[in-house]
Structures are given as C-alpha cells and as structure tokens.
Design an enzyme around this catalytic site. Structure first.
Site, PDB file in Angstrom:
ATOM      1  N   GLY A 106       8.571   4.044  -0.315  1.00 28.47           N
ATOM      2  CA  GLY A 106       9.521   5.064  -0.593  1.00 28.47           C
ATOM      3  C   GLY A 106      11.295   4.553   0.068  1.00 28.47           C
ATOM      4  O   GLY A 106      10.805   3.980   1.171  1.00 28.47           O
ATOM      5  N   VAL A 135       5.121  -0.170   3.197  1.00 31.33           N
ATOM      6  CA  VAL A 135       4.242  -0.576   4.014  1.00 31.33           C
ATOM      7  C   VAL A 135       3.071  -2.109   3.175  1.00 31.33           C
ATOM      8  O   VAL A 135       2.405  -1.485   1.737  1.00 31.33           O
ATOM      9  CB  VAL A 135       3.432   0.894   4.506  1.00 31.33           C
ATOM     10  CG1 VAL A 135       2.644   0.012   5.552  1.00 31.33           C
ATOM     11  CG2 VAL A 135       4.752   1.105   4.778  1.00 31.33           C
ATOM     12  N   ILE A 159       0.977  -1.268   0.234  1.00 25.51           N
ATOM     13  CA  ILE A 159      -0.081  -0.071   0.355  1.00 25.51           C
ATOM     14  C   ILE A 159       0.683   1.239  -0.052  1.00 25.51           C
ATOM     15  O   ILE A 159       0.553   1.990  -0.371  1.00 25.51           O
ATOM     16  CB  ILE A 159      -1.234  -0.022   1.086  1.00 25.51           C
ATOM     17  CG1 ILE A 159      -0.269  -0.070   2.220  1.00 25.51           C
ATOM     18  CG2 ILE A 159      -2.293  -1.218   0.815  1.00 25.51           C
ATOM     19  CD1 ILE A 159      -1.028  -0.053   3.839  1.00 25.51           C
ATOM     20  N   GLY A 160       2.447   0.984  -0.096  1.00 22.24           N
ATOM     21  CA  GLY A 160       3.077   2.370  -0.058  1.00 22.24           C
ATOM     22  C   GLY A 160       4.515   2.215  -0.041  1.00 22.24           C
ATOM     23  O   GLY A 160       4.507   0.602   0.075  1.00 22.24           O
ATOM     24  N   LYS A 165       5.684  -2.216   7.819  1.00 24.08           N
ATOM     25  CA  LYS A 165       6.537  -1.588   7.681  1.00 24.08           C
ATOM     26  C   LYS A 165       7.895  -2.849   7.105  1.00 24.08           C
ATOM     27  O   LYS A 165       7.740  -3.732   8.318  1.00 24.08           O
ATOM     28  CB  LYS A 165       7.510  -0.712   7.804  1.00 24.08           C
ATOM     29  CG  LYS A 165       7.964   0.102   6.697  1.00 24.08           C
ATOM     30  CD  LYS A 165       8.304   1.482   7.040  1.00 24.08           C
ATOM     31  CE  LYS A 165       8.888   1.881   8.587  1.00 24.08           C
ATOM     32  NZ  LYS A 165       9.376   3.212   9.513  1.00 24.08           N
ATOM     33  N   ASP A 175      12.701  14.030  12.163  1.00 21.02           N
ATOM     34  CA  ASP A 175      11.702  13.826  10.620  1.00 21.02           C
ATOM     35  C   ASP A 175      10.538  14.488  10.689  1.00 21.02           C
ATOM     36  O   ASP A 175       9.607  13.986   9.645  1.00 21.02           O
ATOM     37  CB  ASP A 175      11.779  12.740   9.574  1.00 21.02           C
ATOM     38  CG  ASP A 175      12.198  12.719   8.830  1.00 21.02           C
ATOM     39  OD1 ASP A 175      12.092  13.620   8.073  1.00 21.02           O
ATOM     40  OD2 ASP A 175      11.671  11.392   7.651  1.00 21.02           O
ATOM     41  N   MET A 201      14.169   3.153   0.906  1.00 20.01           N
ATOM     42  CA  MET A 201      14.357   1.522   1.795  1.00 20.01           C
ATOM     43  C   MET A 201      13.302   0.886   2.193  1.00 20.01           C
ATOM     44  O   MET A 201      13.430  -0.579   1.952  1.00 20.01           O
ATOM     45  CB  MET A 201      15.523   1.288   2.070  1.00 20.01           C
ATOM     46  CG  MET A 201      16.941   1.999   1.595  1.00 20.01           C
ATOM     47  SD  MET A 201      18.241   1.578   2.473  1.00 20.01           S
ATOM     48  CE  MET A 201      17.397   2.249   3.910  1.00 20.01           C
ATOM     49  N   ALA A 202      12.299   1.109   2.221  1.00 17.35           N
ATOM     50  CA  ALA A 202      10.918   0.384   2.732  1.00 17.35           C
ATOM     51  C   ALA A 202       9.973   0.357   2.321  1.00 17.35           C
ATOM     52  O   ALA A 202       9.431   1.191   0.723  1.00 17.35           O
ATOM     53  CB  ALA A 202      10.318   1.552   4.221  1.00 17.35           C
TER      54      ALA A 202
END
Length: 398
Positions: free
Chosen positions: A27, A32, A24-25, A47, A138, A29-30
């Site tokens: 970005g 989800v 579902i996502g 994740k 962050d 190196m990760a």
C-alpha cells in the site's frame, strides 16, 4: 544479499539479522513481507518503506516513530522487534497477526458484542499510547488486525507523533491519514489531541455497527466537509440504544467527547455487561476479558508446557498445584471478584463453543480454583475436558 521482489521492480536489501520472504501486502510506499529474525530465531512480518526521492529527513522521522512504537508493551498494540534504515529503505520488523483485519470482519458482519469487545481492545491500546504522549492519527479498520484468538491489535503508527509535533513525513504529504476517519479539528488543520483519535475510533464504531461509513462522498473535500458540518447520522432502530454513545464519540466539539480513552473504556464496559449472554451457547462471541491476564494464563501452553507455570496470589487466597494437589479458593468473593467471574465464565463458554478446548480448560480451571469451585457450568465442562483435573478440583472443593 536478500532479494525482495515487488510488483514493479526488483531491488536488493540486506537487513541485519533478518531474511525476507514473500510479499504479503502492499500500500502506498510500503510493502509487507514474511520474514525471519535470525537471533533470536522467530517468524516476523517486515514492512519496507521507500519514501519518494529517498528523503533523508523522512527516513529519520520514520526511524524515530518506529523507535516510539517499539517502546510500547501492550497486548493490543503491535509488538515491534526492530526497525531501521538500510540503503535508503526504512524497515520495521513486527509480530505476525494472522487473524485478518477489521475491514474484512466488517464485510463479514459483526455481532454487537464483538463490536464492543473490539472497541474496548482499541480503547485500551489508545489509553496506553496516549499516556505515553503518542497520538496514532490514523485509526481505521485496515489498521486494526487480529490474532487467531480474536484479540484486536492496533498497527501502523507510521504517522503517530508525540502530541502536536508534525514530522516531515506528514508535512510533505507522503502520509496524511484517511479523510473518512479524520476528526473535524484535524480536517480544519487545527491542533489535535487524544480526543481526535477517539473521534476516529467513533467512526470505526459506526462502521462496525452499520456496515457503512459515517460520511461518504465522491471526493475527499466533501468527506472532510461532512465531518465538520454534517449532523451525526441516526443509527437504525434496532441499534438506537447506542445513539448516545455514538453522539459523544462523534461530537463536533472535542470538549463534548470523551476526554480520555480511560473514560471511554469505562463506559464501554458498562454496555458489555448488559450484552453478555451468560448462558448463550448459540453464538461464538469474542470474549470480553483482560487480555494481559489472559496471556499470563495461556503462557505455559504457548511455550509448550501443559501445566500452569506459577502460583497466583491474590485477595487472600492461593491458586496453584504442588505435587498434583490443587488448592481452591474457599474465601467469600469480593464485589470486584464477582464481576471478574461474571466476565470469565462467558469467555470460557465462548472458547468451548468455538472448540478451542485448550483455552477453555484454562479458563474453567481458573474459575473453579480462583473463584467458585462449585460453579455448575464450569464443573460440567471441565469434567468433559479433563476428568482427572476435574476430580482433583472437586476433591479439594468438597
């Protein structure tokens, strides 16, 4: 084995007590995924991080950071159910947040009251983390997500560290934060503390109000230079009343900023009280409430019960139901309770206007039993929502 499909590769990863579903996502190196925890059974978001080179030190740091966030228990910080390392992949299982992220909401446009409610939610999240010795490092719109009810939640403590400690994950440059939201001292490579997180939140505040970043440029060096040297931009005339607040959030010198998230939240609440539309029925605002109290009030509905599950004892009065009898507060309100009432009524009206009638009924009942059983707005709308409960409250009141 559970098969996990990415855009570029297919790999197998077997996470104990979890199954993985669709991505579902993504970005960096990760990625989800939707997932399911087997015991206890519940839907989760998982994740999965794959550090370049499968560096063991990076994986160890990630695990420590996941364990840190898992210790938090706060409605404005993402709930972490489990984390670990499997086959050189780091995983973190957390609650599902279905209300989108702040970047989306900024693109759609936010009211001033919505902006301040989000700021308060984030201020409380940082207050909780900072008191436990953890900096987020962050803060940005993509890391502020929402529940369906509009409650803001801070996520992705991937480079959060205790104080000024620097993880190998950060040192090797795998994660360095986002230059558009970095404080001047961080851009210069200096030691940072909680005031650096508050600066980043100030950048988000400007973006929520104006719809643009405080400083934007073609490259990261120019953006970092602007945070260190460029003056704080002026807000548009219609928002100029918030310039002093912005100036304090974005002060170049940390000593000139708010010194703690607690100070910031206190100041933000003053602005919210001026913004509250006590009888505004033309806009659907996110209500300013204490979400921890809110969650307690909603708990019976979440778990499937139709009635409040426990009596609430406070300030010399009793709110509860015994054998269908409703008792109401008949004691004069303290100044603090009067402030609480002034916040809860607009919140209840907001839920009513958004047609979230279940939550509206919970709030109106609390107003009429815990605070003022003769409050006209609450009476009128409770009569519409639940005539039986309304009659019992009126009987107890009169």
């Amino acid at each position: 084995m559970i098969k996990v499909f990415s855009m570029a590769e297919i790999f197998n990863i077997d996470i104990p007590n979890f199954t993985l579903g669709k991505e579902i996502g993504r970005g960096g190196m990760a990625a989800v995924y939707l997932g399911e925890q087997l015991q206890p059974k519940r839907q989760v978001a998982i994740k999965v991080v794959s550090p370049q080179g499968n560096d063991e030190k990076i994986l160890e740091d990630l695990k420590k950071e996941g364990d840190t966030v898992a210790q938090f228990s706060h409605p404005n910080i993402v709930t972490v159910y489990a984390c670990g390392v499997v086959d050189h992949y780091y995983y973190l299982a957390m609650e599902i947040l279905a209300g989108g992220d702040l970047k989306q909401k900024i693109n759609q446009g936010l009211t001033e009251l919505e902006t301040f409610n989000i700021m308060i939610d984030m201020g409380k999240a940082l207050e909780h983390a900072h008191k436990r010795g953890t900096l987020h490092r962050d803060i940005k719109p993509e890391n502020i997500l929402f529940h369906d009810d509009g409650q803001a939640v801070l996520v992705d403590f991937g480079i959060a560290r205790a104080g000024n400690a620097v993880s190998e994950f950060t040192r090797v440059g795998a994660v360095v934060g986002t230059p558009h939201y970095m404080s001047p001292e961080r851009a210069l490579g200096k030691d940072i503390d909680e005031r650096s997180d508050l600066y980043a939140l100030g950048v988000v505040f400007y973006e929520m109000l104006v719809g643009e970043k405080v400083y934007d440029a073609a490259d990261t060096f120019a953006v970092s230079y602007a945070h260190v040297h460029e003056p704080i931009p002026d807000l548009p005339k219609n928002l100029a009343k918030y310039q002093p607040l912005l100036n304090k959030l974005l002060a170049k010198n940390p000593d000139d900023r708010f010194q703690s998230a607690t100070q910031l939240v206190h100041q933000l609440k003053k602005y919210v009280r001026r913004l509250h539309p006590a009888h505004d029925t033309t806009h659907s605002f996110i209500p300013i409430t204490d979400h921890r109290a809110q969650k307690k009030s909603w708990l019976p509905y979440i778990v499937g019960g139709g009635a409040l599950g426990a009596a609430v004892l406070a300030g010399g009065f009793f709110m509860g139901k015994n054998d269908g009898v409703i008792e109401v507060n008949k004691v004069k309100l303290t100044p603090q309770q009067m402030v609480e009432l002034s916040e809860k009524l607009p919140a209840a009206n907001s839920f009513f206007n958004m047609q979230n009638f279940t939550q509206a009924e919970v709030f109106y009942e609390e107003i009429l039993t815990k605070y003022d059983c003769k409050e006209e707005d609450a009476r009128g709308r409770m009569k519409i929502l639940n005539i039986e409960k309304y009659n019992k409250i009126i009987e107890a009141c009169d």
